[in-house]
Design a protein around this motif. Structure first.
Motif: not given
Length: 898
Positions: A392-395
């Motif tokens: 996801d965008a947070n890795g």
């Protein structure tokens, strides 16, 4: 009474026996020899010389060297060893199959058999006799039979994907091939000759099928008949059944059952061929589902597209249907681990490989793995997997996506040679039969332990030899010719029955199977040979053939006609005696109805008897020594003595008819009866006058007779009375045989008859110092002729008195015997010898000729007694112990007084 054969009779019997033995030897068409072991002097018959193409005079002078010079040199060693073993008493016979050089130069096989019949005073063999039989044709036929059998067995054993089971007509398993062993888990040793197909079937299925068939045919069908009912009618049946594996698991199979018939179209068993449908059905469903989804979703991708969780089981959120091609399971099984996890189909030994993806995912790198999946049918599929993590965008890792494709073909290409080599080496070294890899020039490249043990060589010794060295010289040319055909591409492989010579010099019969290995360009590399020792089987078959030939020879040389008949009444075999008696040739009689040997008026009766026995088992067809009219081919009628018995052959009834032409015997009997009747009537009148005149003279009617003359006259009177008794007995017997004696049967109380018999015969018994005792009274009424009954008792009581010791008693008794009464006359005399008992009721029968002189009698009394008893509906018999006495008994029907 008792008579012994005279010396001329004994000599005639010996001469007849010698002539019969000579005829038997001539009929067997076998050579004979006699050998003086000490001098070498030898005698052969003409057939011995004919076997090797000579006349006996061409071999003259003959001695033991005649045999040695014509025997094959390679056979002399074993022949000598067997001869010495016989001389030492280790074997009862000298028996050896060897080759003899024919006059034409070829070799013929002979069965040489003999034994020592006399020895010297020092215990050395002196005279030896034996036979020579030509078995060349038999050996050739055995070779062909073994070759055919081996080819068939090889075909069955190679059919590992198909279950083949054969049974006897009643269901006992006789064949259980490799395919059946693989499908059902049992070995052939556990099944053949022990079990029936019931072991591998579900009883519920068998019962259900039995009910269907029973309703169809209108009678009960059950057990083994459920499987073979249609096949027995000549209609092979194919249907699905459930097979039960040894471990209890079930397999659905497609089973075809057919009947096996021999050359005579006789049912010899059944054959069941089955193919496994379980795996096929499961695989077919999976492939069909996979194919439909593959076309709809990822028709252009040659592998599995997936998305899964990063957990230990690789829990799938999505998986394309191509996974069914790799595992045999549908994609739906793996989604959310509904049925199974993807990790469960990864080969256990390769699970650690899949764990290598964890480190790459942590590094946010793509990974690529090679491992195996386990397909539903048990085989392994090599796959290549390429995947990566999605974040996801947070890795944070969301899932893993990837692609898996099949690389089995490439792995198979890499591993095929290595796997094949391991498999071949394992089979080669552990095979129970001999195996060898042979160079193109015939030298052994590799041999297994079984071949070394068979030939008696070590592995190192065999590798220094070639196959030509151990092959029997007579078999080498044929083997080399087949090898050349193999090299030329004319044949793909071959089997040959041949002989090897082992390290000790012994001959082994072996079954050789040879194939040729070629390289990628088709050039020959080496031969692969399988060698099976069949010596024991070969010798057993040879002994069986010898036995069959021996029995066939006996059948061809008996004097009685022997005819075998099938259930339909058709002639199957017709021996030479039958040809001679009836005038039909064997070829013209076989296949024809047996009733053609009978007069027209008896044929319909014969058909009725045969039908009744075949359908209802009424035994009237079977007989022991019945006299009937028969008809020769030229229409001539004659009397035959016919005996018919039944045998079972391969589950089918057969009848054996033994026929003897007794027309000459019947003619002689008629002449004898006419002669006896004529002589007895011509002698009776003058003899009565002579006996009466002698009685008057001895009674003093003509005055006192001088003492010397009186003794002679009394002897004359006694002998004339004895001759009169003989004539009376002859007349009685003549009347009985001709059926002219009348019987006045009346219902009479038995006890007065027995008292009268005792009173009438006591004076005669008194002459022998014997007392007649009547046992306690039995009140019973019998239907008899008073005069004939008195004659029966007179014969029995006079015999008992004559053969009792002075001062002894003869007991007369009567006792119930079911619906009859048994009247017994018991003496305590010398008894009846065992050798005479079968002739006791014969005409003129006496155990000892001296009985006639010492005891008197005609030898007809018991024969007449038997005829009289049977004509009044009774039976006669006796029990006797030598030295303790004899009991004669007569059983008569009891008259119903109600």
């Amino acid at each position: 009474m008792r008579e012994t054969p005279t010396q001329p009779q004994t000599q005639a019997a010996l001469w007849e026996q010698a002539e019969r033995l000579k005829s038997i030897i001539d009929g067997t068409n076998i050579g004979t020899w006699e050998w003086n072991v000490q001098t070498g002097e030898t005698t052969f018959n003409e057939r011995w010389a004919e076997i090797i193409g000579y006349r006996l005079e061409e071999l003259s002078p003959v001695d033991i060297n005649t045999w040695l010079n014509h025997a094959h040199p390679d056979d002399l060693g074993e022949s000598g060893d067997r001869l010495e073993r016989h001389f030492r008493g280790e074997t009862p016979f000298y028996d050896y199959q060897c080759r003899m050089r024919h006059k034409s130069g070829r070799w013929v096989w002979v069965q040489d058999r003999g034994r020592v019949v006399s020895w010297t005073d020092e215990g050395k063999p002196l005279m030896m006799c034996g036979t020579h039989a030509d078995i060349t044709e038999m050996r050739e036929q055995q070779n062909e039979a073994h070759r055919t059998s081996a080819q068939l067995q090889a075909i069955l054993d190679s059919a590992t994907g198909v279950s083949v089971i054969a049974t006897t007509p009643d269901g006992l398993i006789t064949l259980f091939n490799c395919g059946a062993q693989r499908l059902l888990g049992y070995t052939a040793e556990e099944m053949v000759g022990i079990q029936t197909p019931a072991l591998i079937h579900l009883s519920d299925e068998v019962e259900q099928r039995g009910r269907e068939l029973s309703q169809r045919v209108g009678r009960e069908i059950s057990g083994f008949e459920v499987f073979v009912h249609l096949a027995r009618q000549g209609e092979p049946e194919t249907r699905q059944w459930t097979y039960v594996h040894k471990d209890g698991t079930q397999r659905r199979v497609n089973l075809t059952v057919s009947a096996i018939f021999d050359r005579q179209r006789t049912l010899s068993g059944f054959l069941g061929t089955a193919s496994d449908l379980s795996e096929l059905q499961s695989t077919t469903r999976a492939l069909q589902e996979s194919e439909n989804r593959f076309r709809e979703l990822v028709a252009n991708l040659p592998g599995v597209v997936y998305r899964c969780e990063n957990d230990a089981n690789w829990t799938m959120r999505y998986m394309s249907d191509e996974v069914a091609c790799l595992t045999g399971y549908p994609a739906s099984d793996f989604i959310d681990n509904r049925v199974r996890s993807f990790s469960s189909v990864v080969h256990p030994d390769d699970l650690h490989i899949t764990h290598q993806s964890v480190a790459a995912i942590e590094r946010h790198e793509q990974f690529e793995l090679t491992y195996r999946l386990r397909h539903v049918d048990g085989h392994c599929v090599w796959v290549r997997e390429r995947g990566r993590g999605e974040y996801d965008a947070n890795g944070e890792l969301l899932w893993i996506s990837g692609f898996i494709w099949d690389i089995s073909d490439r792995k198979a290409a890499e591993d095929a040679l290595r796997v094949s080599e391991r498999r071949f080496n394992g089979a080669f070294n552990t095979a129970p039969q001999g195996m060898a890899i042979v160079n193109l020039d015939g030298r052994w490249l590799e041999v297994n332990g079984a071949l070394c043990r068979m030939l008696g060589y070590s592995r190192e010794e065999l590798l220094q030899l070639d196959f030509q060295h151990i092959t029997h010289p007579d078999d080498l040319a044929k083997d080399l010719a087949l090898l050349q055909q193999l090299l030329d591409g004319v044949i793909a492989d071959y089997q040959l029955q041949k002989r090897y010579i082992d390290k000790r010099g012994s001959v082994l019969w072996i079954l050789l199977s040879v194939s040729l290995v070629r390289d990628a360009q088709g050039l020959p590399l080496h031969f692969v040979s399988q060698i099976q020792d069949i010596t024991e089987r070969f010798e057993a078959e040879m002994r069986l053939r010898e036995r069959e030939e021996y029995l066939s020879t006996l059948l061809d040389n008996v004097i009685d006609a022997i005819v075998t008949i099938d259930e339909a009444g058709l002639i199957e075999t017709f021996n030479p005696a039958a040809e001679r008696i009836f005038g039909y040739a064997k070829a013209g009689a076989e296949g024809q109805s047996f009733k053609m040997l009978m007069p027209e008026r008896y044929r319909e009766q014969y058909d009725d008897l045969l039908t009744a026995y075949r359908e209802n088992g009424v035994p009237a067809l079977l007989t022991k020594g019945m006299e009937l009219l028969a008809q020769r081919r030229n229409g001539e009628l004659f009397t035959m003595e016919l005996a018919i018995s039944q045998i079972m052959l391969r589950g089918q009834r057969r009848f054996i008819a033994v026929i003897r032409d007794i027309s000459d015997r019947k003619r002689i009997e008629r002449m004898k009866n006419e002669f006896v009747s004529t002589v007895s009537h011509e002698l009776r009148t003058p003899l009565t006058s002579i006996a009466g005149a002698l009685g008057l003279i001895n009674g003093g009617a003509l005055g006192e007779v001088p003492v010397p003359m009186g003794e002679m006259l009394r002897i004359a009177q006694s002998n004339s009375q004895r001759l009169a008794d003989l004539i009376n007995d002859l007349l009685d017997m003549d009347k009985l045989v001709a059926g002219k004696m009348t019987f006045d049967l009346q219902a009479l109380p038995l006890w007065p008859l027995l008292e009268a018999a005792r009173e009438q015969n006591q004076p005669y018994a008194t002459q022998h110092s014997v007392a007649l005792q009547l046992k306690p009274q039995l009140d019973v009424t019998v239907r008899v002729d008073r005069q004939r009954f008195a004659q029966i008792m007179s014969n029995l009581l006079s015999n008992a008195a004559k053969f009792s010791a002075p001062g002894a008693n003869v007991e007369i008794s009567a006792a119930p015997a079911k619906t009859r009464v048994r009247i017994s006359v018991r003496d305590f005399g010398v008894g009846i010898p065992d050798a005479f008992r079968s002739r006791i009721f014969g005409k003129f029968s006496q155990a000892d000729a001296t009985d006639t002189r010492l005891k008197g009698g005609t030898g007809l009394g018991l024969a007449i007694t038997k005829e009289l008893t049977e004509r009044m509906g009774g039976q006669i018999g006796f029990e006797s112990v030598e030295g303790q006495g004899t009991t004669f008994w007569v059983e008569l029907p009891v008259e119903n007084n109600c």
